[in-house]
Design an enzyme around this catalytic site. Structure first.
Site, PDB file in Angstrom:
ATOM      1  N   ARG A 296       3.437  45.175  13.806  1.00 49.31           N
ATOM      2  CA  ARG A 296       2.698  43.937  13.570  1.00 49.31           C
ATOM      3  C   ARG A 296       2.764  43.511  12.106  1.00 49.31           C
ATOM      4  O   ARG A 296       2.933  42.330  11.799  1.00 49.31           O
ATOM      5  CB  ARG A 296       1.251  44.103  14.039  1.00 49.31           C
ATOM      6  CG  ARG A 296       1.129  44.068  15.547  1.00 49.31           C
ATOM      7  CD  ARG A 296      -0.245  44.444  16.064  1.00 49.31           C
ATOM      8  NE  ARG A 296      -0.290  44.235  17.510  1.00 49.31           N
ATOM      9  CZ  ARG A 296      -1.316  44.566  18.281  1.00 49.31           C
ATOM     10  NH1 ARG A 296      -2.396  45.115  17.746  1.00 49.31           N
ATOM     11  NH2 ARG A 296      -1.278  44.333  19.579  1.00 49.31           N
ATOM     12  N   TYR A 437       5.088  37.746  20.152  1.00 45.61           N
ATOM     13  CA  TYR A 437       5.304  39.157  20.468  1.00 45.61           C
ATOM     14  C   TYR A 437       4.551  40.092  19.533  1.00 45.61           C
ATOM     15  O   TYR A 437       3.963  39.677  18.557  1.00 45.61           O
ATOM     16  CB  TYR A 437       6.776  39.517  20.566  1.00 45.61           C
ATOM     17  CG  TYR A 437       7.705  39.251  19.418  1.00 45.61           C
ATOM     18  CD1 TYR A 437       7.289  39.108  18.120  1.00 45.61           C
ATOM     19  CD2 TYR A 437       9.087  39.174  19.673  1.00 45.61           C
ATOM     20  CE1 TYR A 437       8.179  38.896  17.101  1.00 45.61           C
ATOM     21  CE2 TYR A 437       9.998  38.954  18.650  1.00 45.61           C
ATOM     22  CZ  TYR A 437       9.535  38.821  17.361  1.00 45.61           C
ATOM     23  OH  TYR A 437      10.444  38.614  16.356  1.00 45.61           O
ATOM     24  N   GLU A 438       4.544  41.368  19.898  1.00 50.38           N
ATOM     25  CA  GLU A 438       3.748  42.421  19.245  1.00 50.38           C
ATOM     26  C   GLU A 438       2.249  42.102  19.264  1.00 50.38           C
ATOM     27  O   GLU A 438       1.511  42.420  18.337  1.00 50.38           O
ATOM     28  CB  GLU A 438       4.221  42.644  17.803  1.00 50.38           C
ATOM     29  CG  GLU A 438       5.685  42.941  17.650  1.00 50.38           C
ATOM     30  CD  GLU A 438       6.160  44.099  18.520  1.00 50.38           C
ATOM     31  OE1 GLU A 438       5.323  44.925  18.918  1.00 50.38           O
ATOM     32  OE2 GLU A 438       7.366  44.169  18.804  1.00 50.38           O
ATOM     33  N   GLY A 439       1.796  41.514  20.362  1.00 48.69           N
ATOM     34  CA  GLY A 439       0.401  41.103  20.484  1.00 48.69           C
ATOM     35  C   GLY A 439       0.263  39.674  20.026  1.00 48.69           C
ATOM     36  O   GLY A 439       0.465  39.365  18.846  1.00 48.69           O
TER      37      GLY A 439
END
Length: 592
Positions: A296, A437-439
């Protein structure tokens, strides 16, 4: 289309003057000189600018292709990746015990921005590998680490994370991939989607970290375990051998990052893919978040990188494109775009925000170094609290801003920016995935509001805001910077007010979680604006001091202009988020 040159002067300013090379003062790095750090950054800029950047447009145009189960990356990508790996760049921040160079995270982060500016699609490959290294180093058995870590750190092999399934997007509790024990290993079966660099031709092996359920696993998140599944099985000597039962069944057709193969992977179409348990059964999601949290922060840096490339291209175009005339007061002659003040406004907005975002991202990276290597437990814990606080802001705020900055890059080009041949549109298309992406950025906002502010009563953020207020005091005390100090003080007051609202709304027994969701995104935006303004306030103090002592470096004058824009024109936009935070969330109760 413009070439790419790393913003070396600004990177050095952040490392040397804003951060004062704090990481090099830690016991772990005392033998690392400032001169060596400069040399590393300059050498990285050459590879990024001369080898990776020229392939960026080609990757967008060619994309990847799947033939007979094999993915072929764009022409030149494999050679560029090998030059990167052979140069030792993949492991610059990794443990020397496994072949890494052990450099500070803040130096690795500065270098990573260059890769993403030069070629975001290609840079995604080592980004995922770095996350796999982190997860394996922290949670893998000694046997797994001895067999896989060195090759991952060297870049000879690459890594992936396999979370998402068609029915399980952000809600990983719905994961259905199964892992059945078989002696010393497991047999996995299931399908994963959106797997970045899940299959390619740039490395000899691909190491997949996969979330799956054991046969007796509980429902929900507690029933998920983490497994290492290699593309090629590895023998006792560490050599790739037989192909594992993992296959790429299709490639996603995406808005951007065309040079990055985003795969649908099928595990166990035949006898079952052989995998090895990483960490403890049922704790796979917690273990995977080791990988996710590292990624992140790097996705935030990725956003900064691609936005920097968009800014550089827009700036060059604006200095060359003749449009209109200057006002009579300035000669009334034919003018290039950059002579028009509205275009200057856009370019200054792009540059100033990038400098602020870069400073915050590298500040966060320096706290990572302190969290790992500060001399005392208290110092390490305090630094980790700040890492936890900064991470969702760096990820979400930087990538949201990147989308806006790359969009402004198109605007500077005018109609030509909307034409693919100029290359300006690619940066916006590439940047658009980063808030997802990645949360997703909504998840990052919920993390900030709920886990990072509400749970600790706002303590960590309050400590940071004390430092922001002290910076505002220093600005106010300087006659030439006083207005910047007033603006920063107002930002502090607004963010403290927002924290008080978070705490009050979270305590509402009836609507607490829903109320926090309603204000989370504007809260993150306000936080990002204030923290970035803080960094530019600090930068203004340094630049002004340099100018007062007679250093008439154009860089410091430009830095003051950036700080003025951030604190007097951009921060007020962020402060407007307080009205949304204060608003009653009753409208959200309306049925849809």
């Amino acid at each position: 289309m413009s070439s790419y040159a790393a913003p070396l002067r600004d990177l050095r300013f952040v490392l040397e003057e804003l951060l004062e090379h704090r990481s090099l003062r830690l016991p772990e790095y005392q033998e690392l000189s400032e001169e060596l750090v400069t040399a590393i950054i300059e050498e990285a800029s050459r590879l990024a600018g001369e080898v990776w950047a020229p392939l960026n447009r080609r990757g967008d145009e060619q994309g990847c292709r799947l033939e007979n189960g094999e993915v072929h990356t764009p022409t030149g990508f494999a050679e560029a990746y090998r030059a990167f790996a052979e140069g030792g760049w993949n492991g610059i921040g990794s443990d020397p015990a496994h072949g890494g160079q052990g450099l500070p995270e803040v130096v690795a982060s500065a270098v990573q921005e260059m890769w993403h500016s030069a070629n975001m699609a290609l840079a995604l490959c080592p980004l995922l590998t770095a996350g796999a290294v982190e997860a394996l180093a922290q949670h893998g058995s000694e046997e797994l680490k001895s067999r896989y870590l060195e090759k991952l750190i060297s870049g000879e092999w690459t890594g992936t994370m396999n979370l998402t399934e068609s029915q399980a997007g952000s809600d990983l509790s719905m994961v259905r991939t199964r892992a059945v024990p078989e002696g010393a290993h497991y047999r996995l079966s299931g399908q994963k989607i959106f797997i970045t660099w899940g299959e390619h031709d740039c490395a000899d092996n691909i190491i997949h970290l996969v979330l799956a359920r054991l046969p007796d696993a509980a429902e929900g998140n507690r029933g998920i375990s983490l497994f290492l599944v290699p593309k090629f099985l590895v023998d006792e000597q560490g050599r790739p051998g037989e192909r594992n039962d993992v296959s790429c069944v299709s490639l996603e057709h995406k808005l951007g990052i065309h040079g990055s193969p985003t795969c649908v992977l099928s595990f166990g179409e035949h006898e079952g893919a052989i995998g090895y348990l990483v960490g403890e059964p049922g704790r796979g999601l917690q273990h995977m978040f080791t990988m996710m949290n590292a990624a992140r922060h790097k996705v935030g840096i990725q956003g900064i990188g691609v936005a920097e490339r968009a800014y550089q291209q827009a700036r060059v175009y604006a200095t060359e494109r003749v449009q209109g005339r200057t006002p009579e007061a300035r000669g009334g002659r034919p003018a290039v775009l950059s002579e028009h003040y509205d275009v200057r406004r856009m370019l200054l907005s792009m540059r100033a925000r990038l400098e602020a975002l870069r400073a915050l991202a590298l500040l966060s990276a320096s706290e990572m170094d302190r969290a790992r290597h500060a001399p005392t437990v208290d110092e390490r814990q305090r630094a980790q609290q700040r890492v936890d606080l900064y991470t969702p802001v760096v990820k979400a705020f930087s990538t949201d801003q990147a989308v806006d900055i790359t969009s402004l890059g198109i605007q500077v080009h005018g109609g030509m920016g909307y034409i693919e041949e100029t290359g300006a549109a690619q940066h916006l298309r590439d940047a658009r995935i980063a808030p997802i992406y990645e949360g997703t950025n909504g998840i990052q906002a919920l993390d900030l509001a709920g886990r990072k502010i509400y749970r600790d009563g706002g303590t960590a953020l309050s400590g940071v805001l004390d430092e922001v207020a002290a910076c505002a005091d220093a600005l106010t005390a300087d006659a030439k910077l006083a207005e910047l100090g007033v603006s920063l003080h107002q930002g502090v007051v607004d963010l403290r007010r927002a924290v008080a609202i978070v705490l009050a709304r979270g305590d509402d027994a009836e609507r607490g979680p829903d109320a926090l969701q309603a204000l989370a995104t504007p809260l993150l935006a306000l936080t990002g604006h204030v923290l970035c303004a803080w960094q530019m306030g600090r930068a203004a103090l340094i630049a002004q001091a340099a100018l007062v002592t007679g250093d008439d470096d154009a860089f410091y004058r430009a830095k003051l202009a950036s700080a003025d824009f951030v604190l007097r024109q951009w921060l007020p936009i962020g402060r407007a988020q307080l009205a949304a935070i204060e608003a009653d969330p009753g409208a959200f109760d309306e049925a849809w």
